[in-house]
Write a protein that holds these residues in place. Structure first.
Motif: not given
Length: 107
Positions: A32-41, A43-48
């Motif tokens: 639950g670290i704020d600021g890191i989402v990891g939307e693409c799981g 795969q280096a495809m979202c930059a979140t």
């Protein structure tokens, strides 16, 4: 056990102990670290999962790949020479600890 310290823009830091070969993104999302989402799981495809690497750890990191380089041009916060995607960096023997800064534009 490897450790990752995530430093927020306000200076607060959270240190996590993680299993070997855990990516920075996975550690952040799982804790639950704020600021890191990891939307693409991862795969280096979202930059979140954009982070700023502290200079003292730069030599222990894998080379910047073409996909990661391209995605770093799409980050919400400014890209700098310290920018990396957390999904592309894993803890391990060559990186038993790391401290990263979360960009202000992501929080």
């Amino acid at each position: 056990m490897p450790s990752i310290t995530f430093t927020q823009p306000d200076g607060t830091a959270q240190r996590l102990e993680v299993e070997q070969e855990t990516t920075l993104m996975r550690a952040a999302v799982s804790n639950g670290i704020d600021g890191i989402v990891g939307e693409c799981g991862g795969q280096a495809m979202c930059a979140t999962c954009h982070v700023y690497i502290r200079p003292e750890y730069a030599d222990a990191l894998p080379e910047l790949g073409a996909d990661e380089d391209e995605m770093l041009d799409c980050t919400a916060a400014e890209r700098t020479e310290r920018s990396r995607l957390g999904c592309q960096i894993s803890t391990g023997a060559s990186l038993p600890e790391i401290i990263v800064d979360i960009p202000a534009g992501q929080v």
